[in-house]
Design an enzyme around this catalytic site. Structure first.
Site, PDB file in Angstrom:
ATOM      1  N   SER A   1      15.151 -38.787  -3.116  1.00 56.51           N
ATOM      2  CA  SER A   1      15.189 -40.103  -2.463  1.00 56.51           C
ATOM      3  C   SER A   1      13.873 -40.840  -2.618  1.00 56.51           C
ATOM      4  O   SER A   1      13.833 -42.075  -2.593  1.00 56.51           O
ATOM      5  CB  SER A   1      15.501 -39.958  -0.964  1.00 56.51           C
ATOM      6  OG  SER A   1      16.851 -39.691  -0.741  1.00 56.51           O
TER       7      SER A   1
ATOM      8  N   HIS B   1      14.523 -43.405   6.852  1.00 54.99           N
ATOM      9  CA  HIS B   1      14.700 -43.198   5.418  1.00 54.99           C
ATOM     10  C   HIS B   1      14.609 -44.502   4.632  1.00 54.99           C
ATOM     11  O   HIS B   1      13.908 -44.586   3.614  1.00 54.99           O
ATOM     12  CB  HIS B   1      16.057 -42.521   5.188  1.00 54.99           C
ATOM     13  CG  HIS B   1      16.268 -41.984   3.819  1.00 54.99           C
ATOM     14  ND1 HIS B   1      16.994 -42.651   2.858  1.00 54.99           N
ATOM     15  CD2 HIS B   1      15.879 -40.817   3.252  1.00 54.99           C
ATOM     16  CE1 HIS B   1      17.036 -41.925   1.753  1.00 54.99           C
ATOM     17  NE2 HIS B   1      16.367 -40.807   1.961  1.00 54.99           N
TER      18      HIS B   1
ATOM     19  N   VAL C   1      25.640 -44.040 -14.463  1.00 54.12           N
ATOM     20  CA  VAL C   1      24.741 -44.474 -13.430  1.00 54.12           C
ATOM     21  C   VAL C   1      23.408 -43.711 -13.598  1.00 54.12           C
ATOM     22  O   VAL C   1      23.395 -42.529 -13.886  1.00 54.12           O
ATOM     23  CB  VAL C   1      25.366 -44.249 -12.057  1.00 54.12           C
ATOM     24  CG1 VAL C   1      25.760 -42.820 -11.847  1.00 54.12           C
ATOM     25  CG2 VAL C   1      24.514 -44.709 -10.910  1.00 54.12           C
TER      26      VAL C   1
ATOM     27  N   ASN D   1      19.195 -33.390  -3.808  1.00 50.67           N
ATOM     28  CA  ASN D   1      18.221 -32.343  -3.460  1.00 50.67           C
ATOM     29  C   ASN D   1      18.896 -30.979  -3.368  1.00 50.67           C
ATOM     30  O   ASN D   1      18.610 -30.184  -2.477  1.00 50.67           O
ATOM     31  CB  ASN D   1      17.543 -32.685  -2.128  1.00 50.67           C
ATOM     32  CG  ASN D   1      16.856 -34.030  -2.160  1.00 50.67           C
ATOM     33  OD1 ASN D   1      16.353 -34.450  -3.200  1.00 50.67           O
ATOM     34  ND2 ASN D   1      16.837 -34.718  -1.029  1.00 50.67           N
TER      35      ASN D   1
END
Length: 384
Positions: A335, A146, A270, A249
């Site tokens: 991601s 990842h 954020v 997700n």
């Protein structure tokens, strides 16, 4: 923290406290101790929050598949969707800038990434790689695939094949979210603290990243809106660093943004990133949101734009990037969308080096291309 540290030190010598660590990025102390100590701390007047140091997780891709070793066109569709190629034509490629990810590490042996590691460009390894588990490794590695993929989308490039938005930027990294024994909030906070001053020299700033990509989540945080992350992210922002998160997700339901990305202390803190289907968008679809992309509104409340999540969106479906072992891989997920934004921060930082990370994120926020319903919304945020 003085009184608490003195108490813990005494309990350490009586073997009721096994280990403890004081942080300065946030007013935070981590400890391992016997229940009697935890019960005593619970009744102290100088403690406002107690939380278990439970496991983190990354925003796991919804699918992945092998990708060609070479791009047909020399770069990726996502670069053109976000107009990175137009900055490249102006000579803005991320040169002189520094990015970071907090992820499962990075495969530094990958030809598209190794030459960009700051540790291969004259800096000491421990100023460019944060591994919290002893014995620490002296060069970056990936605990899965990842982190290598997200870093590739930020800076990856070999001759004739660019997968990174800012291909001439350098990188540093922290191996946390998929690394056994390291995937805890305390070690995550330690990584943010390290990022503010990687070389432990207060008189230098070129070691500090311009942006930190965070494609992870904390599924066990009890109340993200008042958690240790709020003060931590405020400190990172005050240090001039941009933080970019994946939105999660868990879509398409409402208020599915994964913690701690619901935090909304200002318009970009954020910053969370939704995912669009780039192929669909290039085909003319003006509503190309990926079904899995997490939606707002924020669980932290607020009014107007503060309530809306995500902040923006980027390509996140079948994104080709680097994979450990000198390979390439397609992945889908927010991601994969977030590092497009992080790479864009590096490009704009080259153009305007005196702007803070917050100011650059505000520039992206205010110039996004509207998608879906007119105006800011809880699918796309401000848009692409």
């Amino acid at each position: 923290q003085e009184d608490l540290i003195s108490y813990l030190e005494n309990k350490y010598y009586t073997r009721d406290v096994f280990n403890y660590k004081s942080f300065w990025i946030a007013n935070l102390v981590w400890l391992e101790a016997k229940p009697v100590v935890l019960n005593e701390i619970m009744n102290r007047a100088d403690i406002s929050i107690m939380d278990l140091d439970e496991l983190l997780d990354y925003d796991r891709p919804v699918d992945k598949s092998p990708a060609p070793m070479q791009s047909i066109t020399g770069s990726e569709p996502g670069h053109h969707i976000i107009n990175a190629h137009k900055l490249w034509e102006l000579g803005i490629t991320g040169q002189g800038r520094l990015v970071m990810n907090i992820d499962g590490g990075v495969d530094v042996t990958h030809p598209a990434l190794g030459p960009k590691w700051r540790g291969n460009n004259g800096a000491l390894w421990y100023h460019t790689w944060f591994d919290p588990i002893a014995p620490t490794s002296t060069q970056p590695f990936d605990c899965s695939d990842h982190g290598t993929h997200t870093m590739g989308t930020m800076v990856g490039m070999v001759l004739g094949d660019t997968v990174g938005v800012a291909p001439n930027a350098q990188w540093i990294a922290a191996g946390i979210t998929d690394c056994a024994g390291a995937n805890y909030p305390s070690m995550n906070i330690a990584a943010f603290q390290w990022a503010i001053n990687p070389d432990s020299n207060l008189n230098t700033v070129n070691d500090v990243p311009d942006v930190i990509n965070c494609s992870w989540r904390d599924p066990n945080v009890p109340n993200e809106c008042t958690s240790i992350y709020v003060s931590t992210f405020n400190a990172v922002e005050a240090a001039g660093i941009a933080i970019v998160f994946s939105a999660g997700n868990s879509g398409p339901g409402i208020s599915t943004v994964t913690p701690p990305k619901n935090i909304n202390t200002n318009l970009v803190n954020v910053w969370s990133t939704g995912a669009i289907d780039g192929v669909s968008y290039l085909g003319g679809n003006t509503n190309p949101i990926a079904s899995f992309s997490s939606r707002g509104p924020s669980l932290c409340g607020g009014t107007g734009s503060l309530l809306i999540k995500p902040e923006g969106s980027a390509p996140g479906v079948s994104i080709r990037s680097t994979r450990p072992g000198n390979l390439y891989q397609n992945m889908s997920g927010t991601s994969m969308a977030a590092p497009h934004v992080a790479g864009a921060v590096a490009l704009l930082k080259q153009f305007a080096p005196n702007l803070t990370g917050k100011q650059i994120l505000e520039a992206l926020y205010n110039t996004a291309v509207d998608l879906g319903a007119a105006g800011e919304d809880n699918n796309y945020g401000m848009g692409l």
